[in-house]
Design a protein around this motif. Structure first.
Motif, short mmCIF file in Angstrom:
data_model
loop_
_atom_site.label_atom_id
_atom_site.label_comp_id
_atom_site.label_asym_id
_atom_site.label_seq_id
_atom_site.Cartn_x
_atom_site.Cartn_y
_atom_site.Cartn_z
N ARG A 176 -1.07 -2.57 9.87
CA ARG A 176 -1.98 -1.53 9.93
C ARG A 176 -1.57 -0.37 11.12
O ARG A 176 -0.85 -0.64 11.94
N ALA A 177 -1.91 0.81 10.96
CA ALA A 177 -1.90 1.86 11.67
C ALA A 177 -2.38 1.62 12.91
O ALA A 177 -3.25 0.71 13.40
N GLY B 211 -4.12 -0.69 -3.33
CA GLY B 211 -5.13 -1.42 -3.62
C GLY B 211 -4.71 -2.94 -3.16
O GLY B 211 -5.50 -3.60 -3.23
N HIS B 212 -3.44 -3.39 -2.73
CA HIS B 212 -2.86 -4.63 -2.60
C HIS B 212 -2.36 -4.51 -1.08
O HIS B 212 -1.90 -5.54 -0.66
N GLY B 213 -2.46 -3.41 -0.09
CA GLY B 213 -2.16 -3.57 1.34
C GLY B 213 -0.83 -3.21 1.38
O GLY B 213 0.08 -3.02 0.33
N ALA B 214 -0.37 -3.20 2.99
CA ALA B 214 1.03 -2.56 3.06
C ALA B 214 1.68 -3.63 3.93
O ALA B 214 0.80 -4.30 4.82
N PHE B 215 3.02 -3.84 3.73
CA PHE B 215 3.57 -4.93 4.43
C PHE B 215 4.90 -4.67 5.16
O PHE B 215 5.74 -3.74 4.75
N LEU B 216 5.41 -5.27 6.06
CA LEU B 216 6.58 -5.31 6.68
C LEU B 216 7.19 -6.76 6.71
O LEU B 216 6.58 -7.62 7.31
N ASN B 217 8.42 -6.84 6.02
CA ASN B 217 8.88 -8.34 5.76
C ASN B 217 7.96 -9.38 5.39
O ASN B 217 7.91 -10.36 5.90
N GLN C 127 13.48 0.25 2.44
CA GLN C 127 14.44 -1.03 3.02
C GLN C 127 15.42 -0.38 3.97
O GLN C 127 16.19 0.58 3.59
N ALA C 128 15.33 -0.78 5.16
CA ALA C 128 16.38 -0.54 6.28
C ALA C 128 17.22 -1.58 6.28
O ALA C 128 16.86 -2.48 7.26
N PRO C 129 18.26 -1.80 5.60
CA PRO C 129 19.00 -3.05 5.80
C PRO C 129 19.96 -3.21 7.09
O PRO C 129 19.71 -4.42 7.47
N ALA C 130 20.41 -2.14 7.76
CA ALA C 130 20.77 -2.28 9.14
C ALA C 130 19.88 -2.95 10.18
O ALA C 130 20.35 -3.37 11.28
N LEU C 131 18.71 -2.64 10.02
CA LEU C 131 17.54 -3.00 10.72
C LEU C 131 16.93 -4.31 10.38
O LEU C 131 16.09 -4.96 11.17
N GLY C 132 17.31 -4.79 9.21
CA GLY C 132 16.49 -5.98 8.55
C GLY C 132 15.00 -5.88 8.24
O GLY C 132 14.31 -6.84 8.52
N GLU C 133 14.70 -4.57 7.97
CA GLU C 133 13.33 -4.51 7.63
C GLU C 133 12.98 -3.73 6.39
O GLU C 133 13.73 -2.99 5.68
N THR C 134 11.97 -4.37 5.67
CA THR C 134 11.63 -3.97 4.37
C THR C 134 10.01 -3.53 4.35
O THR C 134 9.24 -4.70 4.65
N TYR C 135 9.81 -2.32 4.01
CA TYR C 135 8.27 -2.17 4.05
C TYR C 135 7.93 -1.95 2.51
O TYR C 135 8.78 -1.47 1.74
N THR C 136 6.80 -2.41 2.14
CA THR C 136 6.26 -2.79 0.91
C THR C 136 4.84 -2.29 0.54
O THR C 136 4.06 -2.58 1.48
N LEU D 138 2.14 3.52 1.18
CA LEU D 138 2.23 2.44 2.47
C LEU D 138 1.30 2.89 3.64
O LEU D 138 0.49 2.25 4.27
N LEU D 139 1.10 4.33 3.69
CA LEU D 139 0.18 4.93 5.00
C LEU D 139 -1.18 4.75 4.35
O LEU D 139 -1.89 4.36 5.38
#
Length: 262
Positions: free
Chosen positions: A143-144, A132-138, A119-128, A219-220
């Protein structure tokens, strides 16, 4: 993925959100660094300890059987499931009031990354990501990059005082010879997240530690990037080299930079 992992992931999202809020409330104003210097360009702020303590205490309350490892205090608890936290990744940026820093929390099952939150709060971004369930931004899937030619690639390289100047310069020159556009932005975790979402096509750090990458590894993987075998080759015990790249240029980067791939 087991219900136990998914339960922990949902709890961790709330914990990291609170930790990020604490870090924001303690962020120094813009200007010269407000921090202690541990070694050349290796900073420590009051927030590093406070954020790590908050995360450790919350996890200990919710999951007392789990292991815990932090950048500041080391491995304080053992368990098959191990949480690994970098309370402020990008402290050099944070200490100057800049925005490119994050709270990074990863979960390992033995030696396998199974969940991660950056989580990069000053940028307003959260990666999770959960294995087996995928990767997400906000909340949106990522995808790469689809780049296949290093001459159109953007590659970041992390700097560390533990790396001899000659080695750093040699690797940087190799990236330039490939025709890639170099970058360096001061946060390994966010650089790896950028590879996962395609903002970067590659990231190399010659010496990097587990707490910097624990959240990013899953995540990668879920985003389809290729990564050098960091955990297999000693990343659980100490700092080693890590290369992460878009699949279309990963082999070319690995050969040129002399880094093995998965």
């Amino acid at each position: 993925m087991s219900d136990a992992i998914l339960c922990r992931f949902e709890a961790a999202r709330s914990i990291v959100r609170d930790a990020a809020d604490l870090a924001m409330s303690m962020r120094p104003p813009s200007g010269g660094p407000t921090a202690k210097l541990k070694s050349a360009q290796d900073w420590l702020t009051e927030a590093d300890g406070a954020v790590e303590a908050l995360i450790s205490a919350r996890i200990d309350t919710l999951f007392p059987e789990d292991g815990f490892q932090g950048e500041e205090e080391g491995r304080t608890r053992t368990g098959r499931l191990r949480w690994v936290v970098d309370p402020i990744d990008g402290t050099s940026n944070y200490a100057r009031g800049r925005n490119r820093w994050c709270v990074s929390l990863g979960l390992l099952d033995g030696d396998q990354p199974v969940a991660g939150i950056i989580q990069a709060p000053a940028l307003g971004e959260t990666y999770t990501a959960v294995r087996g369930h995928g990767a997400f931004l906000n909340g949106r899937p990522i995808r790469a990059s689809a780049v296949t030619d290093t001459r159109s690639a953007m590659v970041e390289m992390g700097w560390s005082s533990r790396v001899p100047d000659g080695v750093f310069a040699e690797k940087a020159a190799t990236i330039l010879r490939l025709g890639a556009m170099p970058r360096s932005s001061g946060s390994g975790a966010l650089a790896l997240a950028d590879v996962a979402c395609g903002r970067l096509d590659g990231y190399l750090e010659i010496v990097i530690n587990l707490w910097d990458v624990a959240a990013a590894l899953v995540l990668l993987e879920e985003a389809g990037a290729r990564v050098s075998p960091f955990l297999r080759d000693g990343g659980l015990e100490g700092g080693i080299t890590l290369l992460a790249a878009a699949p279309g240029i990963a082999a070319d980067l690995a050969v040129a930079l002399e880094v093995p791939l998965d």
